[in-house]
Motif scaffolding. Structure first.
Motif, PDB file in Angstrom:
ATOM      1  N   LYS A  37       0.823  -1.210   0.000  1.00 28.50           N
ATOM      2  CA  LYS A  37       0.000   0.000   0.000  1.00 28.50           C
ATOM      3  C   LYS A  37       0.859   1.262   0.000  1.00 28.50           C
ATOM      4  CE  LYS A  37      -4.353  -1.620   1.868  1.00 28.50           C
ATOM      5  NZ  LYS A  37      -5.415  -1.374   2.851  1.00 28.50           N
ATOM      6  N   GLN A  38       1.983   1.230   0.721  1.00 33.37           N
ATOM      7  CA  GLN A  38       2.842   2.411   0.756  1.00 33.37           C
ATOM      8  C   GLN A  38       3.423   2.717  -0.621  1.00 33.37           C
ATOM      9  OE1 GLN A  38       6.383   2.285   3.222  1.00 33.37           O
ATOM     10  NE2 GLN A  38       6.500   4.503   3.261  1.00 33.37           N
ATOM     11  N   THR A  39       3.793   1.686  -1.361  1.00 32.46           N
ATOM     12  CA  THR A  39       4.404   1.900  -2.673  1.00 32.46           C
ATOM     13  C   THR A  39       3.391   1.944  -3.807  1.00 32.46           C
ATOM     14  OG1 THR A  39       4.732  -0.464  -3.035  1.00 32.46           O
ATOM     15  CG2 THR A  39       6.542   0.751  -1.990  1.00 32.46           C
ATOM     16  N   GLY A  40       2.219   1.365  -3.579  1.00 32.83           N
ATOM     17  CA  GLY A  40       1.237   1.290  -4.653  1.00 32.83           C
ATOM     18  C   GLY A  40       1.620   0.260  -5.703  1.00 32.83           C
ATOM     19  N   THR A  41       2.454  -0.694  -5.323  1.00 32.75           N
ATOM     20  CA  THR A  41       2.920  -1.722  -6.255  1.00 32.75           C
ATOM     21  C   THR A  41       2.776  -3.113  -5.634  1.00 32.75           C
ATOM     22  OG1 THR A  41       5.206  -1.641  -5.459  1.00 32.75           O
ATOM     23  CG2 THR A  41       4.624  -0.131  -7.242  1.00 32.75           C
ATOM     24  N   ALA A  42       3.243  -4.117  -6.344  1.00 31.18           N
ATOM     25  CA  ALA A  42       3.088  -5.503  -5.909  1.00 31.18           C
ATOM     26  C   ALA A  42       4.006  -5.896  -4.761  1.00 31.18           C
ATOM     27  CB  ALA A  42       3.321  -6.440  -7.091  1.00 31.18           C
ATOM     28  N   PHE A  43       5.069  -5.160  -4.527  1.00 31.56           N
ATOM     29  CA  PHE A  43       5.979  -5.425  -3.413  1.00 31.56           C
ATOM     30  C   PHE A  43       6.875  -4.212  -3.211  1.00 31.56           C
ATOM     31  CE2 PHE A  43       7.758  -7.467  -7.228  1.00 31.56           C
ATOM     32  CZ  PHE A  43       8.992  -6.832  -7.330  1.00 31.56           C
ATOM     33  N   GLY A  99      19.020   0.518  15.098  1.00 34.25           N
ATOM     34  CA  GLY A  99      20.188   1.042  14.410  1.00 34.25           C
ATOM     35  C   GLY A  99      20.182   0.747  12.927  1.00 34.25           C
ATOM     36  N   VAL A 100      19.010   0.365  12.386  1.00 35.44           N
ATOM     37  CA  VAL A 100      18.890   0.013  10.971  1.00 35.44           C
ATOM     38  C   VAL A 100      17.883   0.941  10.294  1.00 35.44           C
ATOM     39  CG1 VAL A 100      18.172  -1.791   9.351  1.00 35.44           C
ATOM     40  CG2 VAL A 100      19.486  -2.398  11.379  1.00 35.44           C
ATOM     41  N   VAL A 101      18.229   1.362   9.080  1.00 35.39           N
ATOM     42  CA  VAL A 101      17.344   2.172   8.245  1.00 35.39           C
ATOM     43  C   VAL A 101      17.099   1.390   6.969  1.00 35.39           C
ATOM     44  CG1 VAL A 101      17.139   4.336   6.947  1.00 35.39           C
ATOM     45  CG2 VAL A 101      18.320   4.330   9.142  1.00 35.39           C
ATOM     46  N   TYR A 102      15.841   1.340   6.533  1.00 31.70           N
ATOM     47  CA  TYR A 102      15.579   0.717   5.231  1.00 31.70           C
ATOM     48  C   TYR A 102      15.198   1.805   4.241  1.00 31.70           C
ATOM     49  CZ  TYR A 102      10.455   0.865   5.741  1.00 31.70           C
ATOM     50  OH  TYR A 102       9.154   1.263   5.879  1.00 31.70           O
ATOM     51  N   ILE A 103      15.648   1.609   3.007  1.00 33.56           N
ATOM     52  CA  ILE A 103      15.445   2.578   1.935  1.00 33.56           C
ATOM     53  C   ILE A 103      15.002   1.817   0.692  1.00 33.56           C
ATOM     54  CG2 ILE A 103      16.560   4.333   0.490  1.00 33.56           C
ATOM     55  CD1 ILE A 103      18.724   4.531   2.751  1.00 33.56           C
ATOM     56  N   PRO A 104      13.973   2.290  -0.011  1.00 34.91           N
ATOM     57  CA  PRO A 104      13.644   1.652  -1.287  1.00 34.91           C
ATOM     58  C   PRO A 104      14.880   1.683  -2.206  1.00 34.91           C
ATOM     59  CG  PRO A 104      11.884   3.119  -0.627  1.00 34.91           C
ATOM     60  CD  PRO A 104      13.039   3.380   0.308  1.00 34.91           C
ATOM     61  N   ALA A 122       6.104 -13.863   1.605  1.00 36.13           N
ATOM     62  CA  ALA A 122       5.863 -14.440   0.275  1.00 36.13           C
ATOM     63  C   ALA A 122       4.450 -15.002   0.149  1.00 36.13           C
ATOM     64  CB  ALA A 122       6.895 -15.524  -0.024  1.00 36.13           C
ATOM     65  N   GLU A 123       3.846 -15.396   1.279  1.00 37.22           N
ATOM     66  CA  GLU A 123       2.473 -15.916   1.240  1.00 37.22           C
ATOM     67  C   GLU A 123       1.468 -14.824   0.853  1.00 37.22           C
ATOM     68  OE1 GLU A 123       3.043 -14.385   5.438  1.00 37.22           O
ATOM     69  OE2 GLU A 123       4.280 -15.458   3.983  1.00 37.22           O
ATOM     70  N   LYS A 124       1.878 -13.567   0.900  1.00 40.51           N
ATOM     71  CA  LYS A 124       1.012 -12.437   0.514  1.00 40.51           C
ATOM     72  C   LYS A 124       1.325 -11.939  -0.901  1.00 40.51           C
ATOM     73  CE  LYS A 124      -0.874 -11.853   4.634  1.00 40.51           C
ATOM     74  NZ  LYS A 124      -2.261 -12.046   4.894  1.00 40.51           N
ATOM     75  N   LYS A 125       2.176 -12.671  -1.601  1.00 39.02           N
ATOM     76  CA  LYS A 125       2.607 -12.280  -2.942  1.00 39.02           C
ATOM     77  C   LYS A 125       1.417 -12.192  -3.885  1.00 39.02           C
ATOM     78  CE  LYS A 125       6.357 -14.347  -4.309  1.00 39.02           C
ATOM     79  NZ  LYS A 125       7.339 -15.284  -4.884  1.00 39.02           N
ATOM     80  N   CYS A 126       1.362 -11.134  -4.687  1.00 39.17           N
ATOM     81  CA  CYS A 126       0.314 -11.000  -5.710  1.00 39.17           C
ATOM     82  C   CYS A 126       0.440 -12.163  -6.689  1.00 39.17           C
ATOM     83  CB  CYS A 126       0.464  -9.677  -6.456  1.00 39.17           C
ATOM     84  SG  CYS A 126       0.147  -8.224  -5.448  1.00 39.17           S
ATOM     85  N   SER A 127      -0.682 -12.666  -7.159  1.00 38.63           N
ATOM     86  CA  SER A 127      -0.679 -13.864  -8.000  1.00 38.63           C
ATOM     87  C   SER A 127       0.114 -13.688  -9.300  1.00 38.63           C
ATOM     88  CB  SER A 127      -2.106 -14.289  -8.328  1.00 38.63           C
ATOM     89  OG  SER A 127      -2.770 -13.264  -9.039  1.00 38.63           O
ATOM     90  N   PHE A 128       0.233 -12.464  -9.783  1.00 36.16           N
ATOM     91  CA  PHE A 128       0.959 -12.254 -11.039  1.00 36.16           C
ATOM     92  C   PHE A 128       2.471 -12.128 -10.837  1.00 36.16           C
ATOM     93  CE2 PHE A 128      -0.359  -8.040  -9.621  1.00 36.16           C
ATOM     94  CZ  PHE A 128       0.837  -7.337  -9.672  1.00 36.16           C
ATOM     95  N   VAL A 129       2.920 -12.052  -9.585  1.00 41.45           N
ATOM     96  CA  VAL A 129       4.356 -11.994  -9.304  1.00 41.45           C
ATOM     97  C   VAL A 129       4.873 -13.426  -9.245  1.00 41.45           C
ATOM     98  CG1 VAL A 129       6.147 -11.320  -7.654  1.00 41.45           C
ATOM     99  CG2 VAL A 129       4.175  -9.818  -8.048  1.00 41.45           C
TER     100      VAL A 129
END
Length: 138
Positions: A37-43, A99-104, A122-129
């Protein structure tokens, strides 16, 4: 890339710029609903760095969303550009300092040299991925 090489990164409109040192400690593809939802994409494709290897002082126009409605139940501070809306970075809230930062990954210039090392939810993976190429650490 050497451990001391510095790469630059920015949001889409380049109002917020940052640097990272070295290679990411982890490159994760996340299929959780919140990341999608944050990215508006499949992952979401995140690289993770130790906080001391990330300089976000050039990020002056950034909003924050405290996401506590996630599977871990721990609040994740999700940051975004107030001008263009780009997802910028995330980190655990103050109560859970890691102490960790994640960045797209795509925000970092030259990130195409890196390959994901882990896939989560991975169990939430969109079916087309379909199958992703994951480089397991040796």
């Amino acid at each position: 890339m050497s451990a001391t090489q510095t790469r630059t990164g920015s949001c889409l409109c380049e109002a917020n710029k940052f640097t990272v040192k070295g290679d990411p400690m982890l490159f994760v593809v996340c299929h959780c609903m919140n990341c999608k939802k944050q990215t508006g994409t499949a992952f979401m494709s995140n690289v993770m760095f130790k906080e001391e290897n990330v300089d976000i002082t050039g990020c002056q126009d950034v909003g924050q969303y405290a996401d506590s409605n996630n599977k871990s139940g721990s609040t994740i501070l999700r940051h975004f550009c107030n001008k263009c809306g780009s997802t910028m970075f995330g980190k655990p809230d103050e109560t859970r300092k890691t102490g960790v930062v994640y960045i797209p990954s795509v925000l970092i210039d030259g990130s195409d040299a890196w390959t994901p090392t882990k896939e989560v939810f991975a169990e939430k993976k969109c079916s087309f991925v379909k199958e992703l190429v994951i480089n397991s650490p040796q």
